[in-house]
Write a protein that holds these residues in place. Structure first.
Motif, short mmCIF file in Angstrom:
data_model
loop_
_atom_site.label_atom_id
_atom_site.label_comp_id
_atom_site.label_asym_id
_atom_site.label_seq_id
_atom_site.Cartn_x
_atom_site.Cartn_y
_atom_site.Cartn_z
N ALA A 276 0.81 -1.22 0.00
CA ALA A 276 0.00 0.00 0.00
C ALA A 276 0.85 1.27 0.00
N LEU A 277 2.16 1.14 0.00
CA LEU A 277 3.03 2.32 0.07
C LEU A 277 2.96 3.09 -1.25
N HIS A 278 2.72 4.39 -1.14
CA HIS A 278 2.51 5.22 -2.32
C HIS A 278 3.77 5.26 -3.18
N SER A 279 3.57 5.38 -4.50
CA SER A 279 4.69 5.36 -5.44
C SER A 279 5.61 6.57 -5.30
N ASP A 280 5.16 7.63 -4.62
CA ASP A 280 6.04 8.77 -4.36
C ASP A 280 7.24 8.36 -3.51
N TYR A 281 7.05 7.34 -2.70
CA TYR A 281 8.11 6.92 -1.79
C TYR A 281 8.99 5.88 -2.47
N GLN A 282 10.23 6.26 -2.70
CA GLN A 282 11.18 5.36 -3.35
C GLN A 282 12.06 4.62 -2.35
N CYS A 283 12.12 5.14 -1.15
CA CYS A 283 13.00 4.52 -0.14
C CYS A 283 12.45 4.79 1.25
N LEU A 284 12.52 3.79 2.10
CA LEU A 284 12.20 3.96 3.51
C LEU A 284 13.47 3.69 4.30
N SER A 285 13.96 4.71 4.98
CA SER A 285 15.20 4.60 5.76
C SER A 285 14.85 4.44 7.22
N VAL A 286 15.33 3.37 7.84
CA VAL A 286 15.13 3.12 9.27
C VAL A 286 16.41 3.52 9.99
N SER A 287 16.27 4.45 10.93
CA SER A 287 17.43 5.00 11.62
C SER A 287 17.16 5.04 13.11
N ALA A 288 18.12 5.56 13.87
CA ALA A 288 17.94 5.67 15.32
C ALA A 288 18.83 6.76 15.87
N ALA A 289 18.45 7.27 17.02
CA ALA A 289 19.24 8.28 17.72
C ALA A 289 19.28 7.93 19.20
N ILE A 290 20.38 8.28 19.85
CA ILE A 290 20.54 8.06 21.28
C ILE A 290 20.48 9.41 21.98
N GLY A 291 19.63 9.50 23.02
CA GLY A 291 19.49 10.73 23.76
C GLY A 291 20.61 10.92 24.77
N GLY A 292 20.72 12.16 25.28
CA GLY A 292 21.74 12.46 26.28
C GLY A 292 23.13 12.46 25.67
N ASP A 293 24.13 12.12 26.49
CA ASP A 293 25.52 12.14 26.04
C ASP A 293 26.03 10.78 25.65
N ARG A 294 25.14 9.77 25.60
CA ARG A 294 25.61 8.42 25.29
C ARG A 294 25.77 8.21 23.79
N THR A 295 26.51 7.16 23.42
CA THR A 295 26.83 6.92 22.03
C THR A 295 26.53 5.47 21.66
N PHE A 296 26.56 5.19 20.37
CA PHE A 296 26.34 3.82 19.91
C PHE A 296 27.48 2.89 20.31
N GLY A 297 28.67 3.46 20.52
CA GLY A 297 29.77 2.64 21.03
C GLY A 297 29.47 2.09 22.41
N GLU A 298 28.82 2.91 23.25
CA GLU A 298 28.44 2.45 24.58
C GLU A 298 27.28 1.46 24.53
N LEU A 299 26.37 1.67 23.56
CA LEU A 299 25.20 0.80 23.45
C LEU A 299 25.60 -0.62 23.09
N GLY A 300 26.62 -0.76 22.23
CA GLY A 300 27.05 -2.09 21.82
C GLY A 300 26.35 -2.56 20.57
N PRO A 301 26.45 -3.84 20.25
CA PRO A 301 25.90 -4.36 18.99
C PRO A 301 24.39 -4.23 18.93
N ILE A 302 23.89 -4.00 17.73
CA ILE A 302 22.45 -3.89 17.47
C ILE A 302 22.05 -4.99 16.50
N SER A 303 21.09 -5.78 16.89
CA SER A 303 20.59 -6.85 16.04
C SER A 303 19.37 -6.34 15.28
N VAL A 304 19.39 -6.49 13.97
CA VAL A 304 18.29 -6.04 13.12
C VAL A 304 17.74 -7.25 12.37
N THR A 305 16.44 -7.46 12.46
CA THR A 305 15.79 -8.51 11.67
C THR A 305 14.71 -7.87 10.81
#
Length: 597
Positions: free
Chosen positions: A508-537
């Motif tokens: 049902a996704l409209h043809s105007d949309y050519q790409c859907l980008s899934v991203s993330a942000a960490i709040g505060g002063d923490r970083t993805f290095g501190e978060l560690g590995p991320i599993s995506v399925t």
């Protein structure tokens, strides 16, 4: 049914299941519900089970078997709301896909002018994923079979709630044995109950650009309606659609004309139209122009010969020596862990982010013997690996198997034979074609489950991008304060304290949309290095399409996880893993979103 072990303490639990007329709480309704308030031993203390007459089409009767005739004499939601809210008050709601059930009950309560008292919820779908139970999918029926819980009537709210009670108890008991925190989250639902939305209809003509008053309307022009109208808005939109115009809910860079009866309005759409020089028509002017709409240029259909044949949804991983294994890494520096995870992937094994039921071996790096989970590792008699084991397994001159096969032991879940379908494990940057029959999917991201006092503030977001790689309008940016796309085809889900995802109705996704980008942000002063590995399925309803683990993060605060994009008439998946040191506002701005200060 036999009662399993006691339920976790610290919460008063209420198991809930609803059957609905559709998938969107803003427009569809609850047809039946079951709410079972439980004691610590899993027995039912109080219950509310009822059909509900929504006063509308009940939707997929072939699934829930709730015909208009069955619902005709049932009470309305407002008739049972007081008893339901009283039962929920002070309890943690448990449901399978809890954001769905909670979202529908919250929408119904708000329609009735009431407020849901529920402060916290637990999703058994997220709990099952966190445990990495050995199942092909995480449907309730599949989990019931896994735990040997008898299911009498699928999609019957009362029977599903009874089954879920036992599934929850078994799953929570396993989580306790692994010392995995339960995925309890706060209940904050910001979705509007009655959104003023115009259903999006696929336009058959290309957008010719902005309106030229000397030329008039051309099929394919993007029209935005602002403010009150003489003709009911939905009727006016239907008239425009019939004329070949593309009616939008939001102002964007591609908008051709804005329809507003008060051009001096302070409405944001009108202000932006004036600022960007886009014509504004009154409803009367629009009506006159609709008498002479010029033909547009049809959108080009992809010729069958141009559509690439799908790549096999399997990889060479099934031929690799450690295929089917899940390895948890403990100890070591960040760089050492990243290196060993990449080598584990080369061997065909999947790195695990938690000590879950699916872990088959544990790789112990420097200092790993001090990891607080090691007593659980010992209790479950999991084989221990060293760096030398991994390196020698990668040596082509070494014997085929350096590590003996993992044997099932009495103290842990039995290792079952692999399923016929094993999802490919992608490397960072790898691209695959999605199976052509894929109509819906979810992109699920998870990371190590932390205790409440050490939890990370992670927000998964999504960008709906056009051909230029930018959003068409600000509403194409989905985040915690705006979790659903304008047409409801894409929705964020916060299913657990370390599990978030994006649900996508690809068909049902409209043809105007050519790409859907899934991203993330960490709040505060923490970083993805501190978060560690991320599993995506990336999951279809019945199976996992692909998975990958991202652990290249160091000082990054935002990261692109994955892209679902169109190529020559097909959908493709790319494992991205690109991080940035700037914050979410900057990331959104770079994708074309106008961010308020």
């Amino acid at each position: 049914m036999t009662r399993p072990v006691r339920l976790p303490t610290g919460h008063r639990w209420v198991v809930v299941d609803v059957e609905t007329s559709g998938l969107r709480s803003s427009t569809h309704r609850v047809l039946s519900l079951a709410a079972l308030a439980l004691r610590e031993d899993g027995s039912v203390e109080r219950e509310l089970v009822t059909l509900l007459n929504p006063g509308c089409d009940p939707g997929p009767v072939h699934i829930h078997n709730l015909t208009p005739q069955r619902l005709a004499g049932a009470p309305r939601f407002e008739d049972v709301a007081k008893d339901l809210l009283d039962l929920l008050d002070g309890r943690t709601l448990v449901a399978h896909n809890a954001s769905f059930d909670y979202g529908f009950l919250d929408a119904e309560a708000r329609r009735a002018g009431l407020t849901m008292p529920t402060q916290h919820r637990l999703c058994t779908l997220a709990l099952s994923r966190r445990l990495e139970i050995d199942v092909p999918n995480h449907k309730l029926s599949t989990l019931a079979a896994h735990w040997k819980v008898r299911q009498n009537r699928a999609h019957d709210a009362y029977d599903d709630a009874l089954v879920l009670t036992e599934v929850f108890a078994h799953s929570a008991s396993l989580a306790e044995s692994l010392r995995l925190p339960l995925p309890v989250v706060g209940c904050i639902d910001r979705r509007p109950v009655y959104p003023d939305r115009i259903p999006r209809v696929e336009c058959l003509w290309r957008n010719p650009g902005r309106l030229d008053l000397g030329v008039g309307l051309v099929q394919g022009m993007k029209i935005v309606i602002s403010g009150s109208t003489e003709i009911p808005r939905l009727s006016l939109a239907a008239r425009l659609t019939d004329a070949g115009l593309d009616v939008m809910n939001s102002f964007s860079r591609q908008t051709s004309v804005v329809v507003c009866n008060d051009r001096h309005s302070l409405n944001a759409k009108v202000r932006r139209a004036v600022a960007e020089g886009i014509p504004i028509l009154s409803e009367l002017q629009l009506g006159e122009m609709l008498l002479h709409v010029s033909p547009g240029e049809p959108t080009a259909a992809v010729a069958p010969s141009e559509v690439p044949q799908p790549r096999p949804a399997t990889t060479a991983a099934s031929k690799k020596p450690w295929h089917g294994r899940r390895v948890l890494i403990v100890g070591g520096s960040h760089s050492d862990s990243v290196l060993m995870r990449s080598r584990i992937v080369q061997l065909g094994a999947k790195p695990s982010v938690n000590l879950s039921a699916g872990v088959t071996e544990v790789l112990v790096l420097d200092g790993g013997e001090l990891d607080p989970r090691m007593d659980r590792v010992s209790a479950r008699q999991l084989p221990l690996l060293t760096t030398a084991d991994v390196n020698s397994a990668l040596d082509p001159a070494a014997p085929p198997e350096q590590v003996p096969p993992v044997e099932a032991v009495a103290t842990r879940e039995p290792i079952r034979p692999p399923f016929q379908w094993v999802a490919p494990l992608l490397a960072r940057g790898e691209v695959i074609d999605l199976p052509p029959q894929t109509t819906s999917l979810t992109v699920n991201a998870s990371w190590r489950a932390h205790t409440t006092d050490d939890a990370f503030d992670v927000d998964v977001v999504a960008f709906l991008l056009g051909e230029d790689g930018r959003v068409g309008c600000d509403e194409d940016f989905l985040f915690y304060n705006s979790p659903t796309s304008a047409d409801g085809t894409v929705e964020l889900s916060c299913d657990g304290s370390s599990e978030q995802g994006v649900r996508i109705e690809l068909a049902a996704l409209h043809s105007d949309y050519q790409c859907l980008s899934v991203s993330a942000a960490i709040g505060g002063d923490r970083t993805f290095g501190e978060l560690g590995p991320i599993s995506v399925t990336v999951d279809a309803p019945d199976h996992t399409i692909a998975s990958f683990v991202l652990d290249a993060g160091t000082s990054e605060r935002t990261m692109h996880f994955a892209e679902i994009y169109r190529r020559a008439g097909r959908w493709r998946l790319r494992a991205v893993g690109q991080g940035y040191e700037y914050d979410l506002a900057t990331l959104a701005t770079k994708c074309g979103v106008t961010v308020d200060d």
